[in-house]
Scaffold this motif. Structure first.
Motif, short mmCIF file in Angstrom:
data_model
loop_
_atom_site.label_atom_id
_atom_site.label_comp_id
_atom_site.label_asym_id
_atom_site.label_seq_id
_atom_site.Cartn_x
_atom_site.Cartn_y
_atom_site.Cartn_z
N MET A 1 0.92 -1.15 -0.04
CA MET A 1 -0.02 -0.06 -0.13
C MET A 1 1.07 1.36 0.01
N ARG A 2 0.42 2.35 -0.86
CA ARG A 2 1.13 3.52 -0.91
C ARG A 2 0.29 4.76 -0.17
N ASN A 3 0.93 5.62 0.34
CA ASN A 3 0.09 6.60 0.97
C ASN A 3 0.85 7.92 0.63
N ASN A 4 0.19 8.88 -0.37
CA ASN A 4 0.81 10.00 -0.76
C ASN A 4 -0.35 11.08 -0.30
N CYS A 5 -0.22 12.31 -0.36
CA CYS A 5 -1.22 13.14 0.03
C CYS A 5 -0.90 14.27 -1.16
N VAL A 6 -1.58 14.81 -1.78
CA VAL A 6 -1.84 16.14 -2.43
C VAL A 6 -2.26 17.05 -2.06
N SER A 7 -1.68 18.24 -1.52
CA SER A 7 -2.38 19.37 -0.68
C SER A 7 -2.09 20.79 -1.57
N PRO A 8 -3.24 21.01 -2.54
CA PRO A 8 -3.44 22.30 -3.08
C PRO A 8 -3.90 23.32 -2.08
N THR A 9 -3.75 24.70 -2.45
CA THR A 9 -4.30 25.62 -1.49
C THR A 9 -5.70 25.94 -1.97
N VAL A 10 -6.02 26.85 -2.82
CA VAL A 10 -7.51 27.10 -3.41
C VAL A 10 -6.90 27.10 -5.22
N LEU A 11 -8.10 26.54 -5.77
CA LEU A 11 -7.99 26.32 -7.06
C LEU A 11 -8.37 27.86 -7.80
N THR A 12 -7.64 28.04 -8.92
CA THR A 12 -8.07 29.06 -9.69
C THR A 12 -9.46 29.17 -10.12
N GLU A 13 -10.11 28.20 -10.57
CA GLU A 13 -11.05 28.10 -11.04
C GLU A 13 -12.43 28.12 -9.90
N SER A 14 -12.19 28.17 -8.60
CA SER A 14 -13.06 28.16 -7.37
C SER A 14 -13.00 29.68 -6.69
N THR A 15 -13.51 30.55 -7.62
CA THR A 15 -13.50 31.90 -7.32
C THR A 15 -14.31 32.16 -5.93
N ALA A 16 -15.31 31.56 -5.53
CA ALA A 16 -16.09 31.51 -4.46
C ALA A 16 -15.26 31.43 -3.21
N TYR A 17 -14.47 30.43 -3.36
CA TYR A 17 -13.47 30.16 -2.11
C TYR A 17 -12.34 30.81 -1.73
N GLN A 18 -12.01 31.57 -2.91
CA GLN A 18 -10.87 32.40 -2.66
C GLN A 18 -10.55 33.51 -1.45
N PRO A 19 -11.78 33.93 -1.29
CA PRO A 19 -11.67 34.87 -0.09
C PRO A 19 -11.15 34.41 1.43
N TYR A 20 -11.46 32.97 1.44
CA TYR A 20 -11.30 32.21 2.49
C TYR A 20 -9.73 31.59 2.70
N PHE A 21 -9.01 31.97 1.62
CA PHE A 21 -7.42 31.69 1.50
C PHE A 21 -6.63 33.12 1.37
#
Length: 56
Positions: A1-21
């Motif tokens: 089993m492999r365990n990796n994590c991808v951790s982006p901040t906020v997506l460019t396409e998710s403009t509604a969430y950008q004020p939270y970041f």
């Protein structure tokens, strides 16, 4: 089993969430998808693949 994590901040396409970041530069969804592919295609395990941009 492999365990990796991808951790982006906020997506460019998710403009509604950008004020939270405040202070984070948004990352394109295509870059996040490439990171997931990298996490799945390589034999490494136990890694945190951070996706963040800086202005500059």
């Amino acid at each position: 089993m492999r365990n990796n994590c991808v951790s982006p901040t906020v997506l460019t396409e998710s403009t509604a969430y950008q004020p939270y970041f405040p202070g984070f530069t948004p990352v394109r969804a295509a870059e996040v998808a490439r990171a997931y592919l990298r996490a799945m295609a390589n034999p490494v395990t136990g890694r945190l693949l951070k996706l963040h941009k800086t202005d500059g």
